[in-house]
Design a protein around this motif. Structure first.
Motif, PDB file in Angstrom:
ATOM      1  N   UNK A 295       8.135   0.028  -6.852  1.00 22.43           N
ATOM      2  CA  UNK A 295       8.831   0.136  -5.565  1.00 22.43           C
ATOM      3  C   UNK A 295       9.258   1.582  -5.299  1.00 22.43           C
ATOM      4  N   UNK A 296       9.735   2.264  -6.347  1.00 21.70           N
ATOM      5  CA  UNK A 296      10.140   3.665  -6.180  1.00 21.70           C
ATOM      6  C   UNK A 296       8.940   4.537  -5.805  1.00 21.70           C
ATOM      7  N   UNK A 297       7.823   4.273  -6.473  1.00 18.84           N
ATOM      8  CA  UNK A 297       6.625   5.071  -6.199  1.00 18.84           C
ATOM      9  C   UNK A 297       6.082   4.785  -4.804  1.00 18.84           C
ATOM     10  N   UNK A 298       6.217   3.557  -4.346  1.00 19.11           N
ATOM     11  CA  UNK A 298       5.770   3.209  -2.984  1.00 19.11           C
ATOM     12  C   UNK A 298       6.574   4.005  -1.952  1.00 19.11           C
ATOM     13  N   UNK A 299       7.889   4.161  -2.196  1.00 19.47           N
ATOM     14  CA  UNK A 299       8.747   4.926  -1.281  1.00 19.47           C
ATOM     15  C   UNK A 299       8.354   6.404  -1.298  1.00 19.47           C
ATOM     16  N   UNK A 300       8.125   6.932  -2.510  1.00 15.95           N
ATOM     17  CA  UNK A 300       7.742   8.338  -2.642  1.00 15.95           C
ATOM     18  C   UNK A 300       6.403   8.591  -1.953  1.00 15.95           C
ATOM     19  N   UNK A 301       5.450   7.706  -2.183  1.00 14.53           N
ATOM     20  CA  UNK A 301       4.113   7.879  -1.596  1.00 14.53           C
ATOM     21  C   UNK A 301       4.163   7.818  -0.081  1.00 14.53           C
TER      22      UNK A 301
ATOM     23  N   UNK B 115       2.542  15.161   4.380  1.00 14.90           N
ATOM     24  CA  UNK B 115       1.157  15.661   4.393  1.00 14.90           C
ATOM     25  C   UNK B 115       0.594  15.641   5.809  1.00 14.90           C
ATOM     26  N   UNK B 116       0.960  14.608   6.564  1.00 15.27           N
ATOM     27  CA  UNK B 116       0.454  14.499   7.926  1.00 15.27           C
ATOM     28  C   UNK B 116       0.980  15.603   8.813  1.00 15.27           C
ATOM     29  N   UNK B 117       2.178  16.079   8.513  1.00 12.93           N
ATOM     30  CA  UNK B 117       2.760  17.161   9.304  1.00 12.93           C
ATOM     31  C   UNK B 117       2.412  18.529   8.733  1.00 12.93           C
ATOM     32  N   UNK B 118       1.697  18.553   7.597  1.00  9.02           N
ATOM     33  CA  UNK B 118       1.266  19.804   7.001  1.00  9.02           C
ATOM     34  C   UNK B 118       2.358  20.528   6.248  1.00  9.02           C
ATOM     35  N   UNK B 119       3.445  19.821   5.940  1.00  6.91           N
ATOM     36  CA  UNK B 119       4.568  20.444   5.244  1.00  6.91           C
ATOM     37  C   UNK B 119       4.243  20.645   3.764  1.00  6.91           C
ATOM     38  N   UNK B 120       3.558  19.664   3.166  1.00  5.61           N
ATOM     39  CA  UNK B 120       3.156  19.782   1.761  1.00  5.61           C
ATOM     40  C   UNK B 120       1.637  19.664   1.681  1.00  5.61           C
ATOM     41  N   UNK B 121       1.046  20.204   0.604  1.00  9.08           N
ATOM     42  CA  UNK B 121      -0.426  20.140   0.487  1.00  9.08           C
ATOM     43  C   UNK B 121      -0.923  18.707   0.258  1.00  9.08           C
ATOM     44  N   UNK B 122      -2.146  18.462   0.650  1.00 12.51           N
ATOM     45  CA  UNK B 122      -2.755  17.134   0.554  1.00 12.51           C
ATOM     46  C   UNK B 122      -2.873  16.666  -0.889  1.00 12.51           C
TER      47      UNK B 122
ATOM     48  N   UNK C 229      -0.156  14.327  -2.033  1.00  8.11           N
ATOM     49  CA  UNK C 229      -0.332  12.942  -1.544  1.00  8.11           C
ATOM     50  C   UNK C 229      -1.372  12.207  -2.384  1.00  8.11           C
ATOM     51  N   UNK C 230      -2.429  12.919  -2.723  1.00  7.81           N
ATOM     52  CA  UNK C 230      -3.477  12.298  -3.556  1.00  7.81           C
ATOM     53  C   UNK C 230      -2.918  11.925  -4.922  1.00  7.81           C
ATOM     54  N   UNK C 231      -2.110  12.806  -5.495  1.00  8.96           N
ATOM     55  CA  UNK C 231      -1.498  12.527  -6.802  1.00  8.96           C
ATOM     56  C   UNK C 231      -0.526  11.354  -6.710  1.00  8.96           C
ATOM     57  N   UNK C 232       0.214  11.285  -5.604  1.00  4.18           N
ATOM     58  CA  UNK C 232       1.179  10.191  -5.415  1.00  4.18           C
ATOM     59  C   UNK C 232       0.452   8.847  -5.303  1.00  4.18           C
ATOM     60  N   UNK C 233      -0.642   8.818  -4.578  1.00  4.60           N
ATOM     61  CA  UNK C 233      -1.423   7.582  -4.430  1.00  4.60           C
ATOM     62  C   UNK C 233      -2.035   7.152  -5.764  1.00  4.60           C
ATOM     63  N   UNK C 234      -2.471   8.129  -6.561  1.00  2.00           N
ATOM     64  CA  UNK C 234      -3.032   7.814  -7.879  1.00  2.00           C
ATOM     65  C   UNK C 234      -1.961   7.215  -8.782  1.00  2.00           C
ATOM     66  N   UNK C 235      -0.739   7.799  -8.736  1.00  2.00           N
ATOM     67  CA  UNK C 235       0.373   7.280  -9.535  1.00  2.00           C
ATOM     68  C   UNK C 235       0.738   5.858  -9.085  1.00  2.00           C
ATOM     69  N   UNK C 236       0.629   5.630  -7.769  1.00  2.00           N
ATOM     70  CA  UNK C 236       0.925   4.292  -7.228  1.00  2.00           C
ATOM     71  C   UNK C 236      -0.053   3.256  -7.759  1.00  2.00           C
ATOM     72  N   UNK C 237      -1.333   3.608  -7.812  1.00  2.00           N
ATOM     73  CA  UNK C 237      -2.351   2.684  -8.304  1.00  2.00           C
ATOM     74  C   UNK C 237      -2.125   2.363  -9.781  1.00  2.00           C
ATOM     75  N   UNK C 238      -1.685   3.345 -10.564  1.00  2.00           N
ATOM     76  CA  UNK C 238      -1.409   3.116 -11.982  1.00  2.00           C
ATOM     77  C   UNK C 238      -0.270   2.118 -12.145  1.00  2.00           C
ATOM     78  N   UNK C 239       0.770   2.280 -11.329  1.00  2.00           N
ATOM     79  CA  UNK C 239       1.923   1.372 -11.429  1.00  2.00           C
ATOM     80  C   UNK C 239       1.559  -0.044 -10.947  1.00  2.00           C
ATOM     81  N   UNK C 240       0.660  -0.151  -9.995  1.00  2.00           N
ATOM     82  CA  UNK C 240       0.198  -1.478  -9.565  1.00  2.00           C
ATOM     83  C   UNK C 240      -0.527  -2.186 -10.714  1.00  2.00           C
ATOM     84  N   UNK C 241      -1.320  -1.405 -11.462  1.00  2.00           N
ATOM     85  CA  UNK C 241      -2.029  -1.981 -12.614  1.00  2.00           C
ATOM     86  C   UNK C 241      -1.043  -2.448 -13.665  1.00  2.00           C
ATOM     87  N   UNK C 242       0.027  -1.657 -13.894  1.00  2.00           N
ATOM     88  CA  UNK C 242       1.045  -2.060 -14.867  1.00  2.00           C
ATOM     89  C   UNK C 242       1.768  -3.331 -14.426  1.00  2.00           C
ATOM     90  N   UNK C 243       2.056  -3.425 -13.114  1.00  2.00           N
ATOM     91  CA  UNK C 243       2.693  -4.648 -12.606  1.00  2.00           C
ATOM     92  C   UNK C 243       1.785  -5.867 -12.787  1.00  2.00           C
TER      93      UNK C 243
END
Length: 357
Positions: free
Chosen positions: A110-116, A123-130, A133-147
């Protein structure tokens, strides 16, 4: 002249294919009666001790993959249960530990979903590099596998979907786990008592599913050879007569008893309890002819009957497939569709020169 009569008849028989010619007076005097053979849609193989058993695929053993203590018990041995019915309630440290790990996995997800979600906006506003976002989505997928892994482990412990979803939503640990029946059946092994500590290697219950059943019987090898897989039979067992078929016949003869294990299917509409034993009369569904035992006599090593012909009586060898108290059963062949002598066959035997029975 009286002493030459058997010898003259003997020569005559050999000259006329062993047809015994008798006058009506001789037939009446010797009381030779004839009767056509009766047909039968089946013939009895015999009575054998049988036992009602479920197929191995329908025997369910219930155990736990962790050490547990029985808190409450809801069923007794030999009790019939329904699918989903509560059998027992248990507790164990491993069950609680795994719930804790599952809660941690859900919180982290749940925490990672909020962060992502927040990083996607940035990323959409160009404030942080893409790449963030890619790293955040990858971390989210790992946590889904753990769940999902935690879910699978909880289910392997015996938790159903409702229990798992409740844990994921409320994040509250349940001290006990409900053990339910996987299907309809009868409890035949019962090792659970309130307060008992059970190791992961122990079986709590064994349940026999009674949707399909067999009758197992050890049949003498000489009779078992007449049976083949899927062969239709009729069984009389414990006062019930029903159509059945051979499920399988063992290919090995037990050396000590010289018997072969044969399994017969029990129709769903026939109600028999697992473990029931009794004598099973097995009859093969195959057209047969019935010959009264009074019509059969031994000539040499062969079983023989005397067939009524226009000119007299002719001996005919038969192959016996089965017998009961009064009759023999032989294959239904055209050559046997004739009247046979059912009395005074010893006299007819003597007339062909064979007086030894």
């Amino acid at each position: 002249m009286r002493f030459l009569l058997p010898f003259i008849i003997f020569l005559t028989l050999h000259l006329h294919a062993e047809v015994i010619t008798l006058t009506p007076a001789e037939e009446k005097n010797w009381d030779i009666q004839t009767r056509p053979l009766q047909s039968s849609p089946l013939f009895p193989l015999g009575e054998f001790l049988g036992e009602v058993t479920p197929p191995p695929s329908l025997i369910q053993s219930i155990s736990l993959p962790f050490d547990a203590t029985v808190q409450q018990l809801y069923i007794a041995k030999y009790q019939q249960v329904k699918k989903g019915e509560l059998l027992a309630r248990v507790s164990g440290s491993a069950w609680i530990d795994e719930q804790q790990q599952a809660i941690k996995a859900v919180i982290a997800l749940k925490e990672q979903m909020t962060i992502t979600k927040r990083k996607k906006l940035l990323c959409g506003e160009g404030i942080i590099p893409q790449k963030e976002c890619t790293a955040a989505e990858a971390a989210l997928e790992v946590l889904k596998i753990k769940r999902d892994a935690s879910r699978a482990l909880l289910e392997s412990y015996g938790a159903n979907d409702e229990t798992v979803e409740k844990l994921f939503q409320t994040l509250k640990i349940s001290k006990t786990l409900d053990i339910v029946s996987p299907y309809n059946g009868t409890v035949t092994v019962h090792n659970a008592t309130p307060g008992k500590n059970l190791s992961s290697s122990e079986t709590l219950f064994v349940i026999y599913q009674e949707e399909r059943q067999w009758i197992e019987s050890k049949i003498e090898a000489r009779y078992a050879t007449l049976l083949r897989k899927d062969q239709p039979v009729e069984i009389t067992f414990r006062g019930k007569t029903f159509a059945s078929e051979v499920v399988e016949r063992a290919s090995v003869v037990e050396p000590a008893s010289q018997t072969v294990l044969v399994r017969f299917r029990v129709p769903e509409e026939v109600s028999l309890q697992s473990g029931l034993r009794g004598d099973a009369l097995i009859s093969i569904k195959e057209p047969m002819l019935k010959i009264p035992k009074s019509a059969v006599i031994n000539i040499g090593a062969k079983k023989t009957v005397f067939v009524k012909k226009d000119k007299g009586y002719m001996p005919l060898s038969i192959e016996i497939n089965a017998e009961d108290e009064d009759v023999y059963y032989i294959s239904d062949e055209k050559q046997y569709h004739q009247a046979v002598a059912v009395s005074s066959v010893a006299i007819l035997k003597n007339l062909i020169g064979d007086e030894n029975e």
